[in-house]
Scaffold this motif. Structure first.
Motif, PDB file in Angstrom:
ATOM      1  N   PHE A 248      25.417 -20.139  -4.582  1.00  0.00           N
ATOM      2  CA  PHE A 248      25.436 -17.963  -4.701  1.00  0.00           C
ATOM      3  C   PHE A 248      24.224 -17.644  -5.686  1.00  0.00           C
ATOM      4  N   ASN A 249      24.871 -18.395  -7.009  1.00  0.00           N
ATOM      5  CA  ASN A 249      24.351 -18.052  -8.431  1.00  0.00           C
ATOM      6  C   ASN A 249      23.326 -18.578  -9.414  1.00  0.00           C
ATOM      7  N   TYR A 250      23.286 -19.682  -8.654  1.00  0.00           N
ATOM      8  CA  TYR A 250      22.747 -20.817  -9.362  1.00  0.00           C
ATOM      9  C   TYR A 250      21.729 -20.817 -10.488  1.00  0.00           C
ATOM     10  N   PRO A 251      20.920 -20.148 -10.329  1.00  0.00           N
ATOM     11  CA  PRO A 251      19.806 -20.172 -11.085  1.00  0.00           C
ATOM     12  C   PRO A 251      20.662 -19.233 -12.668  1.00  0.00           C
ATOM     13  N   GLU A 252      20.337 -18.486 -12.172  1.00  0.00           N
ATOM     14  CA  GLU A 252      21.192 -17.671 -13.670  1.00  0.00           C
ATOM     15  C   GLU A 252      22.459 -18.677 -14.311  1.00  0.00           C
ATOM     16  N   LEU A 253      23.039 -19.570 -13.678  1.00  0.00           N
ATOM     17  CA  LEU A 253      24.195 -20.013 -14.751  1.00  0.00           C
ATOM     18  C   LEU A 253      23.017 -21.727 -14.812  1.00  0.00           C
ATOM     19  N   ILE A 254      22.483 -22.111 -14.719  1.00  0.00           N
ATOM     20  CA  ILE A 254      21.318 -23.420 -14.446  1.00  0.00           C
ATOM     21  C   ILE A 254      21.173 -22.783 -15.747  1.00  0.00           C
ATOM     22  N   ALA A 255      20.190 -21.548 -15.682  1.00  0.00           N
ATOM     23  CA  ALA A 255      18.917 -21.099 -17.046  1.00  0.00           C
ATOM     24  C   ALA A 255      20.191 -21.089 -18.159  1.00  0.00           C
ATOM     25  N   GLY A 256      21.193 -20.758 -18.167  1.00  0.00           N
ATOM     26  CA  GLY A 256      22.556 -20.067 -19.424  1.00  0.00           C
ATOM     27  C   GLY A 256      21.785 -18.908 -19.506  1.00  0.00           C
ATOM     28  N   ASP A 257      22.517 -18.756 -21.081  1.00  0.00           N
ATOM     29  CA  ASP A 257      22.659 -17.135 -22.257  1.00  0.00           C
ATOM     30  C   ASP A 257      22.642 -18.259 -23.524  1.00  0.00           C
ATOM     31  N   GLU A 258      22.354 -17.289 -24.131  1.00  0.00           N
ATOM     32  CA  GLU A 258      22.709 -17.625 -25.504  1.00  0.00           C
ATOM     33  C   GLU A 258      24.266 -18.882 -26.233  1.00  0.00           C
ATOM     34  N   ARG A 259      25.322 -19.124 -25.209  1.00  0.00           N
ATOM     35  CA  ARG A 259      26.255 -19.358 -26.065  1.00  0.00           C
ATOM     36  C   ARG A 259      26.798 -21.232 -24.504  1.00  0.00           C
ATOM     37  N   GLY A 260      25.600 -20.816 -24.024  1.00  0.00           N
ATOM     38  CA  GLY A 260      25.028 -22.177 -23.193  1.00  0.00           C
ATOM     39  C   GLY A 260      24.891 -22.316 -21.434  1.00  0.00           C
ATOM     40  N   PHE A 261      25.112 -23.038 -21.016  1.00  0.00           N
ATOM     41  CA  PHE A 261      24.422 -23.128 -19.310  1.00  0.00           C
ATOM     42  C   PHE A 261      25.198 -24.313 -18.649  1.00  0.00           C
ATOM     43  N   SER A 262      24.636 -23.638 -17.301  1.00  0.00           N
ATOM     44  CA  SER A 262      25.639 -25.343 -16.418  1.00  0.00           C
ATOM     45  C   SER A 262      24.461 -25.919 -16.426  1.00  0.00           C
ATOM     46  N   HIS A 263      24.738 -27.785 -15.843  1.00  0.00           N
ATOM     47  CA  HIS A 263      24.237 -28.042 -15.353  1.00  0.00           C
ATOM     48  C   HIS A 263      24.693 -28.119 -13.800  1.00  0.00           C
ATOM     49  N   ALA A 264      23.945 -28.957 -12.647  1.00  0.00           N
ATOM     50  CA  ALA A 264      24.007 -28.865 -11.589  1.00  0.00           C
ATOM     51  C   ALA A 264      24.760 -29.970 -10.603  1.00  0.00           C
ATOM     52  N   LEU A 265      25.594 -29.202  -9.973  1.00  0.00           N
ATOM     53  CA  LEU A 265      26.136 -30.310  -8.849  1.00  0.00           C
ATOM     54  C   LEU A 265      25.913 -29.646  -7.261  1.00  0.00           C
ATOM     55  N   LEU A 283      11.991 -25.634 -16.417  1.00  0.00           N
ATOM     56  CA  LEU A 283      13.175 -25.244 -17.365  1.00  0.00           C
ATOM     57  C   LEU A 283      12.781 -26.075 -18.658  1.00  0.00           C
ATOM     58  N   ASP A 284      12.861 -27.619 -18.259  1.00  0.00           N
ATOM     59  CA  ASP A 284      12.317 -28.878 -19.534  1.00  0.00           C
ATOM     60  C   ASP A 284      11.366 -28.423 -20.226  1.00  0.00           C
ATOM     61  N   THR A 285      10.309 -27.422 -20.022  1.00  0.00           N
ATOM     62  CA  THR A 285       9.286 -26.759 -20.846  1.00  0.00           C
ATOM     63  C   THR A 285       9.563 -25.698 -22.469  1.00  0.00           C
ATOM     64  N   GLY A 286      10.855 -26.091 -21.276  1.00  0.00           N
ATOM     65  CA  GLY A 286      11.484 -23.968 -22.537  1.00  0.00           C
ATOM     66  C   GLY A 286      11.755 -23.310 -21.583  1.00  0.00           C
ATOM     67  N   ASP A 287      10.269 -22.858 -20.459  1.00  0.00           N
ATOM     68  CA  ASP A 287      10.267 -21.757 -19.947  1.00  0.00           C
ATOM     69  C   ASP A 287      11.656 -20.806 -19.194  1.00  0.00           C
ATOM     70  N   ALA A 288      12.468 -20.572 -19.515  1.00  0.00           N
ATOM     71  CA  ALA A 288      13.547 -20.536 -18.886  1.00  0.00           C
ATOM     72  C   ALA A 288      13.059 -18.925 -17.352  1.00  0.00           C
ATOM     73  N   ASP A 289      11.779 -18.295 -18.214  1.00  0.00           N
ATOM     74  CA  ASP A 289      11.232 -16.860 -17.213  1.00  0.00           C
ATOM     75  C   ASP A 289      10.968 -18.117 -15.967  1.00  0.00           C
ATOM     76  N   GLY A 290      10.124 -18.460 -16.494  1.00  0.00           N
ATOM     77  CA  GLY A 290       9.499 -19.952 -14.758  1.00  0.00           C
ATOM     78  C   GLY A 290      10.119 -20.757 -14.092  1.00  0.00           C
ATOM     79  N   PHE A 291      11.208 -20.954 -14.828  1.00  0.00           N
ATOM     80  CA  PHE A 291      12.073 -21.188 -13.782  1.00  0.00           C
ATOM     81  C   PHE A 291      13.051 -20.164 -12.760  1.00  0.00           C
ATOM     82  N   ARG A 292      13.362 -19.317 -13.727  1.00  0.00           N
ATOM     83  CA  ARG A 292      13.981 -18.362 -12.825  1.00  0.00           C
ATOM     84  C   ARG A 292      12.433 -17.866 -11.557  1.00  0.00           C
TER      85      ARG A 292
END
Length: 379
Positions: A248-265, A283-292
């Motif tokens: 339900f919430n995977y984009p925000e969890l994978i993108a993460g925040d200033e304290r960390g992020f989740s990988h995915a399964l 996201l690999d390029t550092g573009d979190a907004d583009g990822f979202r």
């Protein structure tokens, strides 16, 4: 092209979105939990062992690997315990592990206790886990210690969970992924880790991890509670990953925040594979907004597929694989294609088409029309 669905005329896309394949992803470790393709010509029933189309099943895994995704094998997406028994899962693990070696794909395989067919005590649960762990390690694949219905039934206290998982972690030759699947996915797992109080349960599995951080690659959390997952990942020992299983919430969890992020399964990355891989490459390029921007629009489809009863999400996953041309039919082991209503399937088609998930929109339209005809809804 137009198609008359139950709620009116729908105009499908005429051109698919294009998602190029590529090498493994770098900023996140990403597994797609993959479905199995049934053999539609086998003379079986829901009470007999599953008949699997091995060629189509392995071809789908090659499709996921070609986009740089890892495959989480023999998990609940593969109908483990819902049509696929341990003998079938063991064969799936052997075949997929060999295929992964042949093509250089990443794979992790589910280790459970589903060879137990009735009530069992803790010693029997431990032996079942040991048997499956040995098989996965023999294939050279990474092990995922799945939540066990038998353990949930046999354990009396949190200490029973601690003792069993401690034993398995000491026995494992390589770091494993622990798997906490919540009761929304499997009601038999209510009270896992020894308590229905999620705070208490969280404390128990964190105790297990803290005692053996060198034997735990990560924890997959499938509770559909984003804030709880964030709290968990912030409490993990250094070097232990959090793999989101939150469909339900995977984009925000994978993108993460200033304290960390989740990988995915994730099971939703079965139908989303190419699109999800492209998003993570951004996201690999550092573009979190583009990822979202790429991944956020997929949440509507995921929430639809995983709506209650959540455990039947596999039906929508297989429908989309058929519409996308990854298999020639819409049948499932155990007859689970009947587990969702026609209105549910129609909406899944619309949402997936809107995301450009069908490489051949005309084929998807034709197949959807044939499904409507089968249901007597071709008016």
């Amino acid at each position: 092209m137009t198609i008359r669905l139950l709620d009116g005329v729908y105009e499908p896309r005429t051109e698919p979105a294009v998602f190029a394949g590529g090498a493994a992803l770098t900023s996140r470790t990403v597994f797609a939990a993959a479905h199995v393709v049934a053999d539609p010509y086998a003379d079986v029933s829901p009470d007999t062992p599953a008949a699997v189309d091995w060629d189509a099943t392995l071809a789908f895994r090659r499709h996921l690997w070609s986009h740089g995704l890892g495959v989480a094998e023999a998990m609940d997406t593969a109908q483990r315990g819902m049509g696929l028994d341990w003998a079938g899962a063991a064969e799936l693990i052997r075949r997929s592990s060999a295929e992964a070696k042949a093509v250089g794909g990443r794979i992790a395989c589910g280790v459970g206790t589903d060879q137990l067919t009735g009530p069992a005590d803790l010693s029997a649960v431990r032996a079942a886990y040991e048997e499956q762990l040995a098989l996965v390690e023999e294939t050279g694949s990474q092990a995922i210690l799945m939540a066990s219905r038998a353990l949930a039934g046999a354990a009396g206290t949190p200490d029973d969970y601690v003792a069993l998982y401690t034993h398995l972690l000491r026995q494992a030759s390589e770091p494993v992924i622990l798997h906490w699947l919540g009761p929304l996915f499997d009601p038999a797992l209510e009270g896992y880790w020894g308590s229905s109080d999620l705070d208490a349960a969280t404390g128990t599995f964190l105790e297990v991890i803290a005692a053996h951080p060198d034997k735990v690659d990560g924890i997959k959390v499938s509770l559909l509670d984003a804030q709880r997952e964030i709290d968990v990942r912030r409490r993990l020992p250094e070097g232990v990953r959090c793999y989101t299983g939150d469909d339900f919430n995977y984009p925000e969890l994978i993108a993460g925040d200033e304290r960390g992020f989740s990988h995915a399964l994730l099971g939703i990355f079965d139908p989303l594979g190419p699109l999800a891989a492209q998003a993570v490459r951004v996201l690999d390029t550092g573009d979190a907004d583009g990822f979202r921007t790429l991944l956020d629009p997929t949440v509507g489809l995921s929430r639809h597929l995983f709506q209650p009863p959540t455990r039947f999400y596999k039906t929508g996953v297989v429908l989309l694989a058929w519409l996308a041309g990854h298999q020639s039919h819409f049948t499932m082991v155990g007859g689970l294609q009947s587990a969702r209503s026609l209105p549910h399937l129609c909406r899944a088609y619309e949402l997936a088409d809107g995301l450009g998930l069908f490489p051949d929109p005309e084929l998807a339209e034709h197949r959807m029309k044939s499904l409507l005809t089968m249901y007597g809804a071709d008016r």
